[in-house]
Design a protein around this motif. Structure first.
Motif, PDB file in Angstrom:
ATOM      1  N   SER B  44     -27.090 -43.814  51.395  1.00  0.00           N
ATOM      2  CA  SER B  44     -27.172 -43.965  52.842  1.00  0.00           C
ATOM      3  C   SER B  44     -28.576 -44.374  53.277  1.00  0.00           C
ATOM      4  O   SER B  44     -28.747 -45.127  54.227  1.00  0.00           O
ATOM      5  N   GLN B  86     -22.163 -43.500  57.912  1.00  0.00           N
ATOM      6  CA  GLN B  86     -21.406 -42.384  57.363  1.00  0.00           C
ATOM      7  C   GLN B  86     -21.007 -41.398  58.451  1.00  0.00           C
ATOM      8  O   GLN B  86     -19.872 -40.956  58.502  1.00  0.00           O
ATOM      9  N   ASP B 169     -20.353 -47.391  54.996  1.00  0.00           N
ATOM     10  CA  ASP B 169     -20.807 -46.188  54.292  1.00  0.00           C
ATOM     11  C   ASP B 169     -19.725 -45.123  54.384  1.00  0.00           C
ATOM     12  O   ASP B 169     -19.530 -44.508  55.426  1.00  0.00           O
ATOM     13  N   GLU B 170     -19.008 -44.902  53.322  1.00  0.00           N
ATOM     14  CA  GLU B 170     -17.895 -43.942  53.259  1.00  0.00           C
ATOM     15  C   GLU B 170     -16.952 -44.054  54.451  1.00  0.00           C
ATOM     16  O   GLU B 170     -16.749 -43.090  55.183  1.00  0.00           O
ATOM     17  N   GLY B 400     -24.987 -36.706  53.329  1.00  0.00           N
ATOM     18  CA  GLY B 400     -23.692 -36.285  53.854  1.00  0.00           C
ATOM     19  C   GLY B 400     -22.952 -35.325  52.929  1.00  0.00           C
ATOM     20  O   GLY B 400     -22.481 -34.266  53.347  1.00  0.00           O
TER      21      GLY B 400
HETATM   22 MG   LIG Z   1     -24.548 -40.925  52.316  1.00  0.00          MG
END
Ligand SMILES: [Mg+2]
Ligand SMILES: Nc1ncnc2c1ncn2[C@@H]1O[C@H](COP(=O)(O)OP(=O)(O)OP(=O)(O)O)[C@@H](O)[C@H]1O
Lengths: 338, 499
Positions: B44, B86, B169-170, B400
């Motif tokens: 990230s 994220q 991001d995710e 995260g």
């Molecule tokens: Mg991350």
């Protein structure tokens, strides 16, 4: 990296250094500034706003706001005068009535906000108007003093009891005779209590949690509504203490006093965000914020700056403090400890 | 293929924490590069440097051959680098409605006219939403939507800008399978249009579906690049963890004493009532599609909602919690899904976050015992493997996945009767997921553990028994030993009768 370290240092200690620098400056520039008497004078001038500011700090902690504190204080002022001068009650009764009134107003504020979902600013603004109006009704908008005429053939015969006036006017001996006024002592005691409550007890910790993420706090089993109502009740009680002290200093129910209380105490609480880089409401910061404004005004008065520049200076301080808090700490990034 | 972005020697530190240690990476047009890495590897952070949120300490970026130094996110977007972060709430404005959110970048563009033309904006927004297969009321406030919808809106917003490089991001960590499918077909379309895509995920199923190329990161450096038609997924996992992944080997426990019992619980109108027991020492996974009633059931067990009919029993006694508070004091703990909204106290450090539910136990005469709190947090950090500098780090400085680990650790601090974990592995990397799963299984004695997961893989890794929900009713139940996967998948999608 030294740049980053400097930034962190500025965020943490910048405001305190500014405070010390200001004290040094006035000590050299203003004759008689650096004396115990002048220090006590500063404390006395900030005691009442400081007490109110500590209450509003508690509501800021739960991400609320209390605009009614100024009105609660002036209501307490009028209520204490009314109960002693017109109802001829004792000092004790007057004080109890005022404290109950403050707690009750806080309770109503809290219930409006928590149960009826009125936004905090609106609920407490409404309460402010309501109280400002209410405190004028019993005396048809007049100030209360011994000897005022009540009806065609009677006058108010009650008096402010000496015990009550002691609260506002007595000075304790401390090295120098008659140095420390009672309100200053009360201010320091309340400050210590609120500081301990907010930063050392689990109740304070949970209130900060509510302010940061109410949903998450509720989902770990925190009684969110109860804490929020408690915060407004603390704010109401401290505001009524401020009003009692004001009444005891004035010795009459002056309808026109206390106009600046709300703004000054909110300013102190907001300046407090900048102290030690807390970036959140905190009791220590609030006290420093109140002192900062007090010292600045006292120093300027002693240097013969005209009174009408005072608000301008207060505003400037507030803006500087907010820059310290929000601009600098946003550059540092998120997170931190209480 | 054309180079879209070339990253060389990128460095970034936060204080003493050297997070990116010389990253070299090329992203090409018409290609989906999947970036894998354990929690806290720096993925990230890399994304935030590319999109102009953080400034790099060293190294350089080149966008289509030109030096690229984004000043801020708006600058990056105007150059065609669009990011979906994220944490979803970075991507949407919760207080505005859907239409405003979708059109925000257009509103922010200079020269877009002074007055907002609501009608036109709504029409445009509806068109964008529809092109993504999003069917929702564009006048709804974003804060009132489900997380999955919010996530789709954040993604849709990114599309509006006509990106050259799209970074996700995710994006699927809170999406269900159908929504994820919609996202994948969208990505396919963008790839065909020539967009370069950087995709970060911990879900192997995503990665298998979408990757043209896998880059793995470990401790702030690239540790492996896997190209060509035959992607070596196992090799990639090894490269990202630094060791081979441990196999899970579950031996379902024998159960006797029931702790939590459901008697004729009705989740929704018309659904068959549910009867179930959850036993001491047992880990049960409840799985199903979005809307199958998983979350509803979790809410009922935790006192946040009431069943339409039926009763609960805890240790044989009637149990009818009316709030989270009552549930917790009866010994039923829940780690909710969507940590940012429901669990993380952003203003607190790790220790305060972890100990929050048990502050009473960590204080004497209401005064918090800081030492005891720190010790407990440090113990959990070690056991769960939270990557951090110390327990006094602000929770917002954690990656995260590590925040998620801290949120699970929170409920493992004290013993309980029933532990409910709703999507506990959102954003947790594969290695850590196994470690946490093992820890949960090792400590399972003395309580019953119920894990609500959408991914069948996750259920198989942790549970003794798997219960499948469909449309608010139980569609199947399996002891986790030699499971017939085809049948299970059919049950999840509600097709077991046809099969
Ligand atoms: Mg991350
Ligand atoms: N704002 C910040 N301040 C201090 N440290 C930070 C900050 N942001 C990230 N870090 C640290 O940088 C490291 C990398 O974090 P990053 O968020 O990039 O990880 P990640 O690879 O995205 O992990 P995840 O899979 O969990 O999302 C972590 O050790 C984290 O603690």
């Amino acid at each position: 990296m030294s740049g980053e370290r400097l930034l962190n240092f500025a965020i943490r200690y910048g405001f305190l250094i500014l405070l010390i620098g200001m004290v040094l400056f006035f000590s050299f520039a203003a004759n008689g500034f650096a004396s115990p008497r002048s220090a006590v004078f500063v404390l006395q001038s900030v005691a009442i706003t400081g007490i109110l500011a500590l209450g509003v700090t508690c509501t800021l902690v739960v991400d609320g706001f209390d605009l009614s504190i100024g009105a609660v204080a002036t209501s307490a002022l009028m209520l204490s005068a009314y109960s002693m001068v017109i109802l001829e009650q004792s000092a004790f009764t007057a004080i109890v009535l005022c404290l109950l009134m403050g707690a009750f107003v806080g309770l109503v504020n809290g219930i409006l906000i928590v149960k009826f979902r009125v936004p905090d600013l609106l609920a407490t603004l409404g309460m402010m108007f309501l109280l400002i109006g209410l405190q004028r009704i019993p005396t048809q908008g007049n100030s209360i003093a011994t000897g005022m005429s009540l009806s065609a053939d009677s006058v108010a015969e009650g008096v402010f009891s000496p015990a009550f006036l002691w609260l506002g006017r007595h000075r304790f001996d401390l090295v120098i005779e008659r140095l420390v006024p009672v309100p200053v002592v009360i201010f320091l005691v309340i400050a210590l209590a609120i500081w301990a409550f907010l930063s050392l007890t689990r109740h304070g910790r949970l209130m900060y949690a509510i302010g940061s993420n109410e949903r998450a706090a509720a989902l770990v089993g925190t009684p969110v509504s109860r804490y929020k109502i408690a915060a407004y009740m603390i704010s109401g009680v401290t505001a009524s203490i401020g009003g009692i002290l004001l009444a005891a200093r004035l010795g009459r129910g002056d309808i026109a006093s206390g106009t600046n209380l709300l703004l000054d105490s909110v300013a102190a609480a907001l300046i407090g965000f900048a102290v030690l880089g807390a970036a959140r409401p905190n009791a220590f910061g609030t006290v420093v914020g109140a002192l900062f404004v007090g010292i600045l005004l006292q120093g300027m008065t002693m240097m013969n700056a005209p009174y009408y520049t005072q608000d301008f200076v207060k505003g400037a301080v507030l803006v500087v403090a907010l820059v310290f808090t929000f601009y600098l700490s946003s550059r540092r990034g998120a997170g931190g400890k209480v | 293929m054309a180079k879209a972005l070339e990253i060389s020697g990128l460095e970034k530190s936060f204080g003493r924490n050297h997070v990116l240690r010389g990253i070299d990476l090329v992203l090409r047009s018409r290609e989906v590069t999947v970036l894998m890495g354990a929690n806290g590897a720096g993925k990230s952070t890399l994304v935030k440097v590319i999109c102009g949120y953080h400034s790099a300490d060293g190294g350089s970026l080149e966008l289509a051959g030109e030096p690229f130094h984004p000043q801020d996110a708006a600058d990056a977007i105007s150059k065609g680098v669009v990011t979906v972060h994220q944490s979803i709430d970075d991507g949407v404005i919760p207080d505005l409605d859907v239409a405003n959110n979708l059109m925000l970048d257009r509103l922010a563009k200079p020269g877009s006219g002074l007055f907002v033309r609501e009608r036109k904006m709504r029409r445009e927004a509806r068109r964008i939403a529809e092109s993504m297969g999003l069917h929702l009321d564009v006048t709804a406030r974003v804060a009132d939507l489900e997380v999955a919808d919010r996530q789709m809106i954040a993604i849709a917003r990114a599309m509006v800008g006509d990106p050259k490089l799209l970074i996700l991001d995710e994006p699927t960590s809170s999406l269900s399978a159908t929504e994820a499918d919609r996202l994948f077909s969208l990505i396919d379309r963008l790839r065909d249009q020539g967009v370069a895509i950087l995709y970060i995920s911990h879900r192997m199923s995503d990665i298998r579906r979408i990757a043209d190329r896998i880059v793995t990161m470990r401790d702030g450096a690239v540790s492996g690049v896997f190209e060509a038609d035959n992607l070596d997924y196992e090799g990639a996992v090894t490269a990202m963890l630094g060791h081979r992944m441990t196999e899970v080997d579950i031996d379902p426990v024998a159960v006797d004493t029931p702790i939590l019992q459901l008697n004729d619980i009705v989740l929704r109108q018309g659904a068959a009532p549910i009867d179930a027991s959850f036993h001491d020492g047992e880990v049960v996974a409840i799985t199903g599609l979005l809307g199958s009633g998983k979350t509803r059931l979790a809410e009922i067990l935790f006192g946040l909602a009431e069943p339409l009919a039926g009763r609960l029993r805890l240790d044989g006694k009637p149990y009818a919690p009316r709030s989270a508070r009552e549930a917790v004091s009866s010994g039923v703990f829940m780690s909710p899904k969507d940590r940012a909204a429901n669990a993380v106290i952003g203003a607190f450090d790790i220790a305060d976050n972890m100990t929050l539910p048990f502050l009473e136990a960590f204080s004497r005469l209401s005064f918090v015992k800081t030492r005891a709190q720190r010790n407990a947090a440090d113990g959990m950090i070690d056991r769960i493997g939270v990557v951090c500098q110390s327990a006094e780090d602000g929770i917002g400085t954690l990656s995260g996945g590590n925040q998620q680990k801290a949120m699970i650790a929170r409920w493992l601090l004290k013993p309980c009767r029933a532990l409910l974990l709703d999507e506990p592995f959102q954003g947790v990397d594969i290695g850590a997921r196994r470690d946490i799963g093992r820890h949960i299984r090792q400590t399972a004695k003395g309580r019953t553990t119920i894990v609500f997961v959408a991914e069948i893989d996750e259920a198989l890794e942790i549970a003794d028994r798997i219960v499948i929900l469909n449309e608010g009713a139980v569609a199947g139940e399996h002891i986790n030993r030699d499971i017939d996967l085809t049948r299970m998948v059919a049950e999840v999608s509600g097709q077991q009768d046809a099969a």
